[in-house]
Every structure is written in C-alpha cells, then in structure tokens.
Design a protein around this motif. Sequence first.
Motif, PDB file in Angstrom:
ATOM      1  N   SER A 182       6.806   0.110  -6.193  1.00 49.45           N
ATOM      2  CA  SER A 182       7.048  -0.125  -4.765  1.00 49.45           C
ATOM      3  C   SER A 182       8.237   0.679  -4.280  1.00 49.45           C
ATOM      4  O   SER A 182       8.228   1.229  -3.169  1.00 49.45           O
ATOM      5  CB  SER A 182       7.282  -1.614  -4.504  1.00 49.45           C
TER       6      SER A 182
ATOM      7  N   LEU B 199       2.594  -1.034   0.411  1.00 48.53           N
ATOM      8  CA  LEU B 199       2.505  -2.459   0.171  1.00 48.53           C
ATOM      9  C   LEU B 199       1.617  -3.136   1.203  1.00 48.53           C
ATOM     10  O   LEU B 199       1.642  -2.790   2.390  1.00 48.53           O
ATOM     11  CB  LEU B 199       3.900  -3.090   0.229  1.00 48.53           C
TER      12      LEU B 199
ATOM     13  N   ARG C  88       4.510  -6.961   0.319  1.00 49.31           N
ATOM     14  CA  ARG C  88       5.878  -6.794   0.842  1.00 49.31           C
ATOM     15  C   ARG C  88       6.684  -8.070   0.636  1.00 49.31           C
ATOM     16  O   ARG C  88       7.848  -8.026   0.243  1.00 49.31           O
ATOM     17  CB  ARG C  88       5.816  -6.423   2.320  1.00 49.31           C
TER      18      ARG C  88
END
Length: 301
Positions: free
Chosen positions: A14, A58, A63
Amino acid sequence: MSAWDGIEEFVIVSQAGSFTAAAEKFGASVTHMSRAIARLEARLQVQLLHRTTRSLRLTDTGRLFFDHCSRIVEEREEAIAAISVQGEPRGHLRLTCSYALGEKFVAPLVRDFALAYPALSVTVDLDNDVVDIIRGGYDLAIRTGHLEDSRLIGTRIALRALITAAAPAYLHRRGKPADLADLRAHDCLLGSSGQWQFADGVKFRPKGRWQCNSGSAVLDAAIAGMGICQLPAFYLGRQLEKGTLETVLDDLKPADEPIWAVYPQRRHLSPKVSLLVAHLRTQLQPMLDRDDSPRRSTATA
C-alpha cells in the motif's frame, strides 16, 4: 496460519504503490507479495486492493484497514526502538501546528530533527483549527494557552509574548487607548482568536471591520493604519524597532503565554515523540526570542 500473516506485506504494498517496489523493499519476490495479500483478502473475505495492469490502489475497505495496520506495524517498530540501546526514532511521525508558529519556527526545527534521524519520516500539517489529534492519528500537536483535553499529555516547550499595537498614523488619527473601555471605541483587527488577553487573566472580545486567520495579514492591516492588533511578539518585533508600529496598553500586557507539545498518553514513551519534544524544548525559545521585540518580558521556558 497466524492472524498476522500478510499484514506487513499489505502495508508495504500500500505504501509502495506497486508489487515490484514493495517486493524490493520487503526482500521477497513479487509472487510472494501478491499471494500473501490474496490469502489475506480470502481470510478476511474482503477486497483490499484494486489491481489493474497499470495501477494499484486501495479500496475503501482497504484504506480503512491500512490506517489500522500501518499504525500496528509502526508501533511494533517503536516498541523495538524503545527498548534498544540507541532508541533511535523511526517510522512515521505526524504533527499538527498553527500556520504562523509552524511555518516560521516548528517546521524548520522538525526538518532538522528529521535530517538527524534518517529512519524517520515526517508529515507536518498546518491548521489554525484545534484538531482532535487522537481521531486524526497525530503523534504530536503544538498548541498555546490552556489545555483542556484530559486524554493528552502536555509538555511546556516555550513561552510567547502577546503585544497590542497600532500604527502611529492610526493613533494620531484616533487617539491612544488608556484602558479597555477606550479600546471598545477603536477599530480592532481580528485574527483567528475571538478573544484578546490582558493582565490578570482579563479577556476582551475585540470588534472591527477587518478579520483574517493569517497573522501576517493582520500585521499588514495594522501597518496600513486600519486599526489596533494583538499578535505574538515574533510578528511585531522588527516593526516596533523600526517605528512602523507602537505598543498600546503596556500596563495591561498579559503574562507570557505557554506553548505546549501535546500528545496522546499512549505515545509518551515513543522515542520519536520524546526526542522531538526535547529538541523543541531546547531550540524553540531561542528562535522566538530572536524574533521578539527588545520590550519582550525576560521569562523563559
């Protein structure tokens, strides 16, 4: 399979924005990173990432999960650092501060701190509103005045003087106020605070036709002769020395206002927080003093 499996891979992917960059950082293959996250998604029964041949981003659920997982991974690193011999700051630090104090003083000091500790990354958010640092995920906030949130720990790192002043041309035109009753008849230049402070804790609610949440804009309006302002001394020092502004109500000058470093109780042993607070406590007051008027009080932190 551990409930932790795949979480660190997910955080790194991420942050990196691609499996290739994440694999290089993690020291594993792209296949390992992809399969670890696929197993994590299968176990959670949610999709964490949108994948295309060109991009990786994401999902909304991802998220939210990343926000929690990144803090877990970061706090693990902090826990290791806290018991290591060096206790070197590492991970990511988020700090919030007002614009004026932040731009001119705090941000340069935090930049120097980050340069000294290359394992640390920093985000400085400047905001004149008092944000909820726990809900916002901040490690540290720099604030002035009275602290009310019992969830936070406060360490005084400096003092700042508040000075009430106006341009000589304005005072020649309108007269110099002798007390607060006189001040009510004057044009006051309002900043982000709705109250001015004076001696013995007296509060005064100014009124006027100019308001801006920028101290620099309030200062410019005072220099232009629009009215009387009350600002931290670091705005006014050079203008008072040059004579473009002069102080008023000197006998009602308030006591110097404390500047605090505040942080959530759970972070009070984090090396990145404790060492930064110590750095600010050592360096901030001398910076403020250099910008203050010679008429500033001699109190120090």
